[in-house]
Design an enzyme around this catalytic site. Structure first.
Site, PDB file in Angstrom:
ATOM      1  N   CYS A   1      -7.148 -13.387   5.045  1.00 55.64           N
ATOM      2  CA  CYS A   1      -6.149 -12.369   6.125  1.00 55.64           C
ATOM      3  C   CYS A   1      -5.513 -11.423   5.174  1.00 55.64           C
ATOM      4  O   CYS A   1      -5.569 -10.202   5.826  1.00 55.64           O
ATOM      5  CB  CYS A   1      -4.980 -13.314   6.529  1.00 55.64           C
ATOM      6  SG  CYS A   1      -3.862 -12.334   7.707  1.00 55.64           S
TER       7      CYS A   1
ATOM      8  N   CYS B   1      -1.576 -19.027   9.041  1.00 54.02           N
ATOM      9  CA  CYS B   1      -0.967 -17.951   9.938  1.00 54.02           C
ATOM     10  C   CYS B   1      -1.261 -17.831  11.283  1.00 54.02           C
ATOM     11  O   CYS B   1      -0.599 -17.476  11.985  1.00 54.02           O
ATOM     12  CB  CYS B   1      -1.153 -16.591   8.871  1.00 54.02           C
ATOM     13  SG  CYS B   1      -3.212 -16.280   8.568  1.00 54.02           S
TER      14      CYS B   1
END
Length: 484
Positions: free
Chosen positions: A173, A274
């Site tokens: 990410c 996440c």
């Protein structure tokens, strides 16, 4: 003022998901003129409320070191999540006199799990982010990167689990989305730097030595330190970043949030992967990979212990979720081709230690490789703990440049697909992806277990073998029942 940004940003570059051991995609940003940071005094800062007792004084040193103050105000794009860390980072930069714009990234990848939500998963985060920005009169923009997140992170994770590996979504990410697709999206908006609430420290070269590389260093808070998650960024990405919390501890950040009167000062830290939010990881895997019944075998004996829903639900070293009597049991190996999971109760015994592994997809921040047999430190997971290690580079036809890493002590949790980050003192040199673990002392699987795993028809195995707890061995059935 809240503004939603989508079509106003230039089209994001599309990249197909890649599988290890190919190198991860790098930012395609052209080289930017380097805006050196000055160590001179900051401009007049906005006042910050201070508690009477046990207060953290936000002095000039804090603003210089944490908020990267400069005589000429910088234009800074600040990533905010609605959490305390990114909010304090924004407040410090604003107090140092920089021209800040806050950005909230919407990366929830699809609506498949909408029935799991009692409300929109990002509503609360966005409300807190907006409240913080309103308090200091900083504009907030929302950037939609759901498609990019699916294409460059989630699809890669699914592919890796199908291959039996264990990827790290947070590293991907940071590399591909927060400081990849987002950085590319705002390329033409003339920001000097991108900032976030990560616990890490970046040292940029002075104005006299702009050709020198930027360095990623450990934060002051060794427990919260997030250099592991940032270790696969490129030098061009690192050169554009500011981490205002790098020389602060979490406790200091919490106290500062209270002194600043931030509306989210008491909010708990987010936990877990996440992109999943409230969705359980097993639910995500089941939805996108499905289930395929397989068997569980004891590695040392080949005894048939039970069934599982698919090898992709398990990772090396896993203890929870096996639901086997007589434990504790640990996952020690996986046969991906035959969908078999091998387990053991002796995972941490001295004769089954693991301390050598190989790393591919190597990334070094300053293009300077460690010397062969150099003494370094490394992390094989997000943790305050380091391993001392030596490294040796080798060239392979299949994987290209590979680093052979030998740890000074055992680590049973080495999992293919995870990242290994390397450090020289407090400087992070870069990282690579664990390809496997191998040496003469790696965990053995007996020949009987391997033969059973290769059977095409496993219906003749009968009922699972019942194994007692280790502390019950040698006791009668009556004694075991009494103990239980």
């Amino acid at each position: 003022m809240l503004r939603v940004v989508a079509s106003t940003l230039r089209p994001l570059i599309q990249r197909p998901p890649l599988l290890i051991p190919k190198s991860l995609p790098r930012s395609r940003l052209p080289p930017q003129p380097f805006r050196a940071l000055s160590s001179s005094a900051p401009p007049a800062a906005a006042p910050i409320a201070r508690a009477a007792d046990d207060a953290i004084v936000v002095e000039e040193e804090h603003l210089n070191r944490c908020a990267a103050a400069s005589r000429a105000p910088l234009r800074v794009a600040v990533l905010v999540s609605g959490g305390v860390d990114s909010s304090v980072a924004l407040r410090l930069l604003h107090a140092a006199g920089h021209r800040c714009t806050a950005f909230y990234l919407k990366i929830w990848f699809q609506e498949d799990f909408r029935n799991f939500w009692s409300e929109c998963p990002w509503d609360e985060d966005l409300k807190y982010a907006q409240a913080v920005c309103d308090k200091i009169d900083v504009p907030l923009e929302v950037v939609h990167l759901s498609d990019e997140y699916w294409n460059h992170v989630v699809s890669h994770i699914i592919s890796e689990y199908r291959c039996g590996r264990t990827p790290n979504p947070d590293v991907l990410c940071n590399t591909r989305i927060k400081f990849g697709a987002f950085l590319e999206a705002i390329e033409n908006l003339e920001f000097d730097y991108i900032a976030s609430g990560h616990y890490a420290h970046v040292t940029h070269p002075s104005s006299e030595n702009t050709e020198e590389p930027s360095l990623l260093q450990l934060s002051k808070d060794k427990v919260k330190d997030q250099t592991y998650f940032l270790s696969h960024l490129s030098q061009s990405q690192l050169r554009r970043l500011l981490f205002p919390l790098g020389s602060m501890t979490k406790d200091e950040v919490r106290k500062l949030a209270a002194q600043m009167g931030l509306p989210n000062q008491g909010r708990k830290d987010s936990q877990g992967i996440c992109f999943l939010g409230k969705v359980k990881f097993s639910e995500f895997v089941e939805r996108h990979i499905g289930e395929m019944e397989g068997i569980i075998l004891e590695a040392e004996s080949g005894d048939y212990l039970g069934k599982h829903r698919g090898f992709w639900f398990y990772t090396i070293g896993q203890r929870q979720g096996l639901r086997l009597p007589g434990g504790p049991w640990y996952v020690v190996e996986k046969d991906v081709q035959n969908n078999v999971v091998f387990v053991s109760r002796n995972y941490y015994s001295l004769d089954k230690r693991r301390r050598t592994f190989r790393v591919g997809s190597l990334n070094w921040f300053n293009n300077s490789k460690p010397a062969n047999n150099e003494q370094l430190k490394c992390k094989v997971r997000h943790s305050p703990e380091f391993h001392h290690c030596t490294v040796m580079e080798e060239q392979t036809r299949k994987n290209g440049d590979v680093l052979v890493v030998h740890l000074s002590e055992d680590d049973q949790g080495l999992a293919a697909g995870q990242f290994a980050a390397f450090y020289r003192e407090n400087v992070c040199l870069g990282s690579g992806i664990i390809l496997d673990s191998w040496d003469e002392m790696s965990f053995p699987v007996c020949s009987r277990a391997l033969e059973i795993a290769r059977l095409e028809d496993k219906s003749g195995l009968g009922k699972p073998v019942r194994i007692m707890n280790l502390e019950h061995i040698g006791k009668s059935e009556q004694e075991v029942t009494k103990v239980a």
